[in-house]
Each structure stands twice: as C-alpha cells, then as structure tokens.
Scaffold this active site. Structure first.
Site, PDB file in Angstrom:
ATOM      1  CG  ASP A  13      -1.964   1.080   1.171  1.00  0.00           C
ATOM      2  OD1 ASP A  13      -3.012   0.835   0.548  1.00  0.00           O
ATOM      3  OD2 ASP A  13      -1.747   2.169   1.737  1.00  0.00           O
ATOM      4  CG  ASN A  35      -3.910  11.162  -6.331  1.00  0.00           C
ATOM      5  OD1 ASN A  35      -3.082  11.275  -7.224  1.00  0.00           O
ATOM      6  ND2 ASN A  35      -4.698  10.119  -6.215  1.00  0.00           N
ATOM      7  CG  HIS A  93      -6.563  13.014  -9.627  1.00  0.00           C
ATOM      8  ND1 HIS A  93      -6.745  12.003  -8.709  1.00  0.00           N
ATOM      9  CD2 HIS A  93      -7.311  14.054  -9.185  1.00  0.00           C
ATOM     10  CE1 HIS A  93      -7.574  12.402  -7.763  1.00  0.00           C
ATOM     11  NE2 HIS A  93      -7.933  13.647  -8.028  1.00  0.00           N
ATOM     12  CG  ASP A 141      -3.639   8.410 -13.205  1.00  0.00           C
ATOM     13  OD1 ASP A 141      -4.081   7.984 -12.114  1.00  0.00           O
ATOM     14  OD2 ASP A 141      -4.364   8.884 -14.097  1.00  0.00           O
ATOM     15  CD  GLU A 173      -4.450   4.205  -1.763  1.00  0.00           C
ATOM     16  OE1 GLU A 173      -4.680   4.608  -0.609  1.00  0.00           O
ATOM     17  OE2 GLU A 173      -5.302   4.246  -2.679  1.00  0.00           O
TER      18      GLU A 173
END
Length: 228
Positions: A73, A81, A86, A90, A117
């Site tokens: 994680d 973010n 974003h 990504d 994530e």
C-alpha cells in the site's frame, strides 16, 4: 483470361479472410486485456487475482507448498494526489507497479492491482532457498527488497509524514495451506499484517505466519478504524 480473373478473385478472397482472421485475433486479445488487466498499470486486475489466488491456493494445498501473500500500500497516497494532481498520481502508480512486477519473476508468481493504491503479490513456494532461510525470513527479505526498490525511485512527497520521498507499507502472510485453513483467512492475515505496518508508522514490512499468536484473524482490524 477467365482463369486469370478467377485467380485474382481467389487471391482477394484469401486476403480478405486472412485480414478478418488477424482482426478477429486482435479483437480477442483486446477483449482479454480489457477483462484481465488493469487499464492504468497493465498489471492483472482484481477479477483476475480472485480467479488466480483460488487456483494457486488449491494447488499449494495439494502439493503442500508454502504460499506467501503480500499486500503493498502506498503511504499517504491521497495526500500525494491532493498536492501533485491526479496525472502525477497515475504516473506514480505505474512506476510503483513496474517495481512490484519485477519482483514476480517465477512462473507461478503473480502480481495484481488490488484496488486504488493497493497491490497484491502472491509467491508460490519460498522466494529464497529454504535450506538457507526459513520461509518467514525469506518472505521478509523479499518484501524489504521490494520496499527499498520503491523508495529508490525517490518520488518527492512533501506532504508525507513518513519521509521526503514516496514510501510503501507491506503486509506479508506466510501460509502452508491445509484442510483446516481457508483462503479467506490467509488473505485476512496479509491484510492484518498491512494494517499493523501502518499502525507502527508506515514505510515498513510486517510478516506473520500461521500460528502467530499475536494476530487473531478477523478481529485485529476491527479494534481500530484504519487510517488513510
């Protein structure tokens, strides 16, 4: 002349059939990718993971082989973010996915994007020579190498309370499947190990194995709500 026209017609028909066959194969492959792979990272998706983990669990039980499940994680990813946007998020997910995929090298090893994530890595058998390292220590070494590999990307994360760069927490369960053990329980063990890694400050590996008395499957997470 008629024979010449016939030959041309046959060639055109054969060419059309071949082109249609190739296009059909491409469509089949595209459909497979859409159903089996995560569109962003290119890893296996959650649906494929659910199918695979059930099969590999049954094979591990038949062959009495150790199965290692790792949940990975990204620490403070929501904050990442929010700060960097974003698109950067990504790009970071893809970079982390590439590192994780590089740690699933053997034929039966498997990696997937579990959701958001979070990623999952399943290793069939010990990831190191069992004559040199116990299964739990081999799993810890493998997970630590993975954690360090992601840290080595040196992705800046100014809003992380863990460090100046992006880090991950990893929960590891080492299981020898048996008739009285369930796949759901094994997955829960890895999930609880991940929760423990977060509770202890993140950017670390926690390994548990069957019989570890400090974990009670299904109860540990329920005591406290998980932090993001």
């Amino acid at each position: 002349m008629v024979n010449g026209i016939g030959a041309v017609s046959c060639y055109q028909l054969e060419s059309t059939v071949r082109r249609s066959f190739i296009e059909s194969r491409e469509l089949v492959e595209l459909a497979r990718e859409l159903t089996e792979l995560d569109g962003l990272t290119g890893l296996n998706n959650r649906r494929t993971y659910d199918i695979y983990i059930d099969r590999i669990w049954r094979q591990s039980r038949r062959e009495q082989a150790v199965l290692t499940i790792m949940f990975v994680d990204i620490d403070h990813f929501k904050a990442y973010n929010d700060r960097y946007g974003h698109q950067s998020g990504d790009d970071t997910l893809k970079a982390v996915a590439d590192v994780i995929a590089a740690h699933a090298k053997r034929p039966l090893d498997f990696v997937a994007r579990y959701g958001g994530e979070e990623f999952v890595l399943a290793l069939y058998g010990s990831p190191a020579d069992p004559n040199l390292y116990p299964e739990n220590e081999a799993a810890r070494m493998h997970a630590e190498t993975l954690r360090e590999g992601i840290a080595a990307l040196q992705i800046p994360h100014d809003d992380s309370t863990t460090g100046e760069y992006l880090t991950v927490s990893i929960g590891v369960a080492v299981i020898l499947p048996g008739a009285r053990r369930s796949l759901a329980g094994a997955v829960q063990m890895a999930d609880e190990a991940l929760y423990q890694a977060k509770e202890e400050g993140r950017n670390r590996v926690v390994v548990i194995q069957t019989g570890d008395s400090k974990f009670r499957t299904g109860r540990f997470r329920a005591r406290k709500p998980s932090a993001a």
